[in-house]
Motif scaffolding. Structure first.
Motif, PDB file in Angstrom:
ATOM      1  N   GLU A  14      -1.615  15.004   0.635  1.00 60.92           N
ATOM      2  CA  GLU A  14      -2.464  14.967   1.818  1.00 60.92           C
ATOM      3  C   GLU A  14      -1.669  15.462   3.014  1.00 60.92           C
ATOM      4  N   THR A  19      -6.663  17.606   1.763  1.00 62.46           N
ATOM      5  CA  THR A  19      -6.142  17.058   0.517  1.00 62.46           C
ATOM      6  C   THR A  19      -6.013  18.206  -0.461  1.00 62.46           C
ATOM      7  N   PRO A  49     -10.149   8.343   2.038  1.00 60.67           N
ATOM      8  CA  PRO A  49      -9.252   9.200   1.256  1.00 60.67           C
ATOM      9  C   PRO A  49      -9.723   9.464  -0.174  1.00 60.67           C
ATOM     10  N   ASP A  53      -9.747  13.014  -2.348  1.00 56.64           N
ATOM     11  CA  ASP A  53      -9.078  13.104  -3.651  1.00 56.64           C
ATOM     12  C   ASP A  53     -10.048  13.610  -4.713  1.00 56.64           C
TER      13      ASP A  53
END
Length: 89
Positions: A14, A19, A49, A53
């Motif tokens: 990140e 990402t 997050p 991902d």
């Protein structure tokens, strides 16, 4: 019958709102391709997050799948003794 196992290793990084994912196919002979993916969070969106991902990894896996299909097509062409007959129904 021989059982085979291939492993895909996923690497995530990140950097701010970005990402990056790399999906590497590990085969016995070590010649597997790798795919790359990226996700960018809109600064106006909440920071989750896991979503970045998931998107980056899905894109890396799609890239890996496309590269593996190209390798397979190349191998088919290289090792085929004669072109496959066309099928007409």
């Amino acid at each position: 019958m021989e059982a085979k196992q291939w492993t895909v290793q996923i690497y995530l990084n990140e950097d701010g709102n970005d990402t990056y994912a790399r999906a590497v196919l590990a085969t016995r002979d070590g010649t597997g391709p790798a795919g790359a993916g990226r996700a960018r969070r809109n600064p106006a969106d909440p920071s989750v997050p896991e979503i970045g991902d998931e998107l980056a990894v899905s894109r890396a896996l799609a890239d890996l799948a496309e590269k593996l299909a190209v390798v397979a097509q190349h191998d088919i062409t290289e090792f085929a003794s004669s072109p496959a007959p066309s099928r007409s129904w």
